[in-house]
Design a protein around this motif. Sequence first.
Motif, PDB file in Angstrom:
ATOM      1  N   SER A 198       0.820  -1.209   0.000  1.00  0.00           N
ATOM      2  CA  SER A 198       0.000   0.000   0.000  1.00  0.00           C
ATOM      3  C   SER A 198       0.855   1.259   0.000  1.00  0.00           C
ATOM      4  O   SER A 198       1.970   1.280   0.532  1.00  0.00           O
ATOM      5  CB  SER A 198      -0.926   0.013   1.220  1.00  0.00           C
ATOM      6  N   SER A 199       0.300   2.300  -0.581  1.00  0.00           N
ATOM      7  CA  SER A 199       0.938   3.620  -0.540  1.00  0.00           C
ATOM      8  C   SER A 199       0.590   4.362   0.745  1.00  0.00           C
ATOM      9  O   SER A 199       0.927   5.539   0.876  1.00  0.00           O
ATOM     10  CB  SER A 199       0.485   4.448  -1.754  1.00  0.00           C
ATOM     11  N   ASN A 200      -0.097   3.694   1.669  1.00  0.00           N
ATOM     12  CA  ASN A 200      -0.514   4.232   2.965  1.00  0.00           C
ATOM     13  C   ASN A 200      -1.657   5.236   2.807  1.00  0.00           C
ATOM     14  O   ASN A 200      -2.721   5.069   3.397  1.00  0.00           O
ATOM     15  CB  ASN A 200       0.649   4.879   3.711  1.00  0.00           C
ATOM     16  N   LYS A 201      -1.459   6.279   2.026  1.00  0.00           N
ATOM     17  CA  LYS A 201      -2.518   7.235   1.711  1.00  0.00           C
ATOM     18  C   LYS A 201      -3.015   6.972   0.285  1.00  0.00           C
ATOM     19  O   LYS A 201      -2.265   6.497  -0.569  1.00  0.00           O
ATOM     20  CB  LYS A 201      -1.999   8.665   1.809  1.00  0.00           C
ATOM     21  N   PRO A 202      -4.282   7.294  -0.013  1.00  0.00           N
ATOM     22  CA  PRO A 202      -4.787   7.074  -1.370  1.00  0.00           C
ATOM     23  C   PRO A 202      -4.035   7.903  -2.402  1.00  0.00           C
ATOM     24  O   PRO A 202      -3.639   9.044  -2.141  1.00  0.00           O
ATOM     25  CB  PRO A 202      -6.257   7.516  -1.274  1.00  0.00           C
ATOM     26  N   VAL A 203      -3.859   7.313  -3.579  1.00  0.00           N
ATOM     27  CA  VAL A 203      -3.268   8.058  -4.696  1.00  0.00           C
ATOM     28  C   VAL A 203      -4.359   8.757  -5.501  1.00  0.00           C
ATOM     29  O   VAL A 203      -4.077   9.683  -6.265  1.00  0.00           O
ATOM     30  CB  VAL A 203      -2.442   7.131  -5.612  1.00  0.00           C
ATOM     31  N   SER A 204      -5.622   8.314  -5.329  1.00  0.00           N
ATOM     32  CA  SER A 204      -6.742   8.985  -5.990  1.00  0.00           C
ATOM     33  C   SER A 204      -8.053   8.595  -5.307  1.00  0.00           C
ATOM     34  O   SER A 204      -8.174   7.495  -4.758  1.00  0.00           O
ATOM     35  CB  SER A 204      -6.808   8.616  -7.482  1.00  0.00           C
ATOM     36  N   VAL A 205      -8.999   9.518  -5.324  1.00  0.00           N
ATOM     37  CA  VAL A 205     -10.367   9.276  -4.866  1.00  0.00           C
ATOM     38  C   VAL A 205     -11.291   9.789  -5.964  1.00  0.00           C
ATOM     39  O   VAL A 205     -11.293  10.989  -6.265  1.00  0.00           O
ATOM     40  CB  VAL A 205     -10.673   9.982  -3.532  1.00  0.00           C
ATOM     41  N   GLN A 206     -12.066   8.879  -6.556  1.00  0.00           N
ATOM     42  CA  GLN A 206     -12.905   9.256  -7.694  1.00  0.00           C
ATOM     43  C   GLN A 206     -14.324   8.737  -7.511  1.00  0.00           C
ATOM     44  O   GLN A 206     -14.536   7.685  -6.907  1.00  0.00           O
ATOM     45  CB  GLN A 206     -12.315   8.697  -8.999  1.00  0.00           C
ATOM     46  N   ARG A 207     -15.279   9.481  -8.067  1.00  0.00           N
ATOM     47  CA  ARG A 207     -16.667   9.045  -8.103  1.00  0.00           C
ATOM     48  C   ARG A 207     -16.973   8.500  -9.486  1.00  0.00           C
ATOM     49  O   ARG A 207     -16.616   9.112 -10.496  1.00  0.00           O
ATOM     50  CB  ARG A 207     -17.602  10.213  -7.796  1.00  0.00           C
ATOM     51  N   HIS A 208     -17.607   7.340  -9.520  1.00  0.00           N
ATOM     52  CA  HIS A 208     -17.962   6.748 -10.802  1.00  0.00           C
ATOM     53  C   HIS A 208     -19.003   7.621 -11.495  1.00  0.00           C
ATOM     54  O   HIS A 208     -19.998   8.027 -10.882  1.00  0.00           O
ATOM     55  CB  HIS A 208     -18.507   5.334 -10.604  1.00  0.00           C
ATOM     56  N   TRP A 209     -18.783   7.901 -12.769  1.00  0.00           N
ATOM     57  CA  TRP A 209     -19.633   8.862 -13.477  1.00  0.00           C
ATOM     58  C   TRP A 209     -21.079   8.387 -13.608  1.00  0.00           C
ATOM     59  O   TRP A 209     -22.010   9.215 -13.707  1.00  0.00           O
ATOM     60  CB  TRP A 209     -19.071   9.113 -14.880  1.00  0.00           C
TER      61      TRP A 209
END
Length: 330
Positions: A198-209
């Motif tokens: 894991s990168s520990n923190k998220p690399v991205s947070v996205q909402r599905h369109w």
Amino acid sequence: MSCSSESSSINTSSISAVHSDIIETHILTRLDGPTLASTACVSSQLYSLITCNETLWTNICHSTWPSTNTPRVSHVISTFENGPRSFFSDSFTNPDPTATAAVAAESAANHDFPSYLISAVDIYYRKKLMLSKVVETETVSGWYQCSPFRVDLLDPKDTVATRIPYPDTEEACRELAEDFTLSWILIDPTRRRAMNLSSNKPVSVQRHWLSGEVHVRFASMLSGEEQCGIVIMCGRSQMHVREVSLQVEDRDGMHLNGKDSLVILQRALEGKRENNRRREEEGKRRYEHCLEMRRIRRERKLRTEGTLDMLFVAFGVFIFTSLGLFAFWR
């Protein structure tokens, strides 16, 4: 110079004057893993107290990763060369993607791999434990070898209830990325090695369109071309965790099958580790660089395909015109 030597002797004598029981009970137990490792370099006395205290490192592992406080994982950790100290050293750091491959080609050809892998996963939201679970993945069946590699933490019908507010704006998504932390430790019980994917923190947070589901993504580069992606999927109406999955991707983002993934994971397990002082920033930078390289390759491929299409069209027009002229003059 004399002042420095005098100060050093005073510090050494002051440490030696403290009883070892007091150091072990009231000082070392208050330190985290990296600080303990640094403290062990101060003197031979501290080195002996820290490296020989298995209970101390066991407690460190349990407090850092609650998922390790299970009978199955605790037993596997006890088989490591230096027990929990070796496990902490392996699991606190990430694989070094610039390191050379450590798995020999003949090993891959002989399928010299573990029959199963253990995943110890801990998810935090605002520093509060949200989910802690251990899963085992078998690696010898034909289905595993040929199917896309995927480790699911939750069963299809399971969900984890949360009180996380739905991020309806881009700013809310960025704030959510700061609140999540995840640790995914992959353990090879056969070779007694472990690594954190894991990168520990998220690399991205996205909402599905379309569905509106929120995808929280973590990533770790396993080499210059392959990366490990971890996705937490939350529902839209209620931000309950519905899926937590791990997959291995190639440089174009295609999911690899079990056999190819196992080769890459084994290489990373036996490879070097990198300093994780800037793990979160470095992980995000590498992920964004990977996305940029994918975009460049995709555009290059489209240009190449467009050029070939034009050549085929031109060649077809030339053949058609030539046949027409031949028929006309005939």
